[in-house]
Design an enzyme around this catalytic site. Sequence first.
Site, mmCIF file in Angstrom:
data_model
loop_
_atom_site.group_PDB
_atom_site.id
_atom_site.type_symbol
_atom_site.label_atom_id
_atom_site.label_comp_id
_atom_site.label_asym_id
_atom_site.label_seq_id
_atom_site.Cartn_x
_atom_site.Cartn_y
_atom_site.Cartn_z
ATOM 1 N N GLU A 145 11.055 13.914 49.333
ATOM 2 C CA GLU A 145 10.226 12.714 49.139
ATOM 3 C C GLU A 145 10.224 12.285 47.677
ATOM 4 O O GLU A 145 10.195 11.102 47.361
ATOM 5 C CB GLU A 145 8.795 12.972 49.613
ATOM 6 C CG GLU A 145 8.663 13.158 51.111
ATOM 7 C CD GLU A 145 8.981 11.889 51.903
ATOM 8 O OE1 GLU A 145 10.008 11.235 51.631
ATOM 9 O OE2 GLU A 145 8.212 11.569 52.816
ATOM 10 N N THR B 204 9.612 2.429 49.450
ATOM 11 C CA THR B 204 8.310 3.067 49.204
ATOM 12 C C THR B 204 7.951 3.007 47.726
ATOM 13 O O THR B 204 6.796 2.747 47.368
ATOM 14 C CB THR B 204 8.333 4.532 49.704
ATOM 15 O OG1 THR B 204 8.580 4.502 51.110
ATOM 16 C CG2 THR B 204 7.019 5.239 49.446
HETATM 17 N N1 HSE Z 1 1.695 7.623 51.796
HETATM 18 C C1 HSE Z 1 2.980 7.080 51.492
HETATM 19 C C2 HSE Z 1 2.797 5.646 51.027
HETATM 20 C C3 HSE Z 1 3.826 7.122 52.722
HETATM 21 O O1 HSE Z 1 2.081 4.916 51.704
HETATM 22 O O2 HSE Z 1 3.339 5.277 49.988
HETATM 23 C C4 HSE Z 1 5.182 6.538 52.564
HETATM 24 O O3 HSE Z 1 5.854 6.650 53.815
#
Ligand code: HSE
Length: 306
Positions: A128, A180
């Site tokens: 991630e 993201t």
């Molecule tokens: N919690 C993260 C975001 C998840 O919302 O940026 C990304 O899939």
Amino acid sequence: MNEVTIQSPATVANLVCGFDVLGMALDAPFDTMQVRLLDEPIVVITSRDGFPLPADPAQNTAGAPLLAMIEELNSKIGFEVIIDKQIKPGSGIGSSAASAAGAVVAANHLLGNIFTKQDQVRFAMFGEKVASGVKHADNVAPCIYGGITLIRSIFPLDIIAIPSPLLYVTVVHPQIEVRTSDARQILRKEVLLKDAIRQWGNIAGLVAGFMKNDYDLIGRSLEDVIIEPVRSMLIPGFDEVKQKCKEAGALGGGISGSGPSIFMLSKDPATAHEVEKVMKAIYERIGLAYHTYVTSINPEGVKIVP
Ligand code: HSE
């Protein structure tokens, strides 16, 4: 055994109000991966799906966690990973997490299950970091544990599996890409106390609703006053999808992860299919290509294919 095949599921992070702390695994779609042991401490990534993802293992979401594992174990063996991705990168349903979690679960299996689930999440978070610049666990944790997970803390990791009633999930993926990292960049760094109070009321309400099988409480708690007002601007048709899906009987829903996918929860499959029709009609009218899934919560997470 020196080779294993796994299926690694899509996930919905945040579950509307729980930014970075709540996530849920889905039965569909999922990626398929094969992992083989190599007799030198390297990671080789081979892609069978045509997505232009980095082949350099340090830059690849499946590769980075395995490099971290090799380093921590001071290992003399390595891994070859063959990825057949069905979860489109940038869709908001945990594409990077599926690669990271799938690679880690497969490697752990080949090593004789030496790591706890929490350790596996810790390694998967390296993926991630490569994908979004931040080690968040709200996709990789449900991907590895299955079901719904609460990440109470990431440093140190504290993951709690949350039981839930039967729920059906409808997802629409408008075919635009939201990275993201970009969707995190646009967020305000400070929140008003009144918004924080409303948000933590909703998070607690949502978790209580899942644990008490209280569908109404789940529906009432699917509200986000902090992240959604900013991110929803990136998703054409968002407000209309949300309103009309609820009118069609959905308990509620919102942006899946960082978007652009939108998910809705329903009590029964018939409603979930009605919700899908509503989503399709809206994107047909807007004239934006889309893909939909009607699925349910995956209780198992990454699965070893026998
Ligand atoms: N919690 C993260 C975001 C998840 O919302 O940026 C990304 O899939």
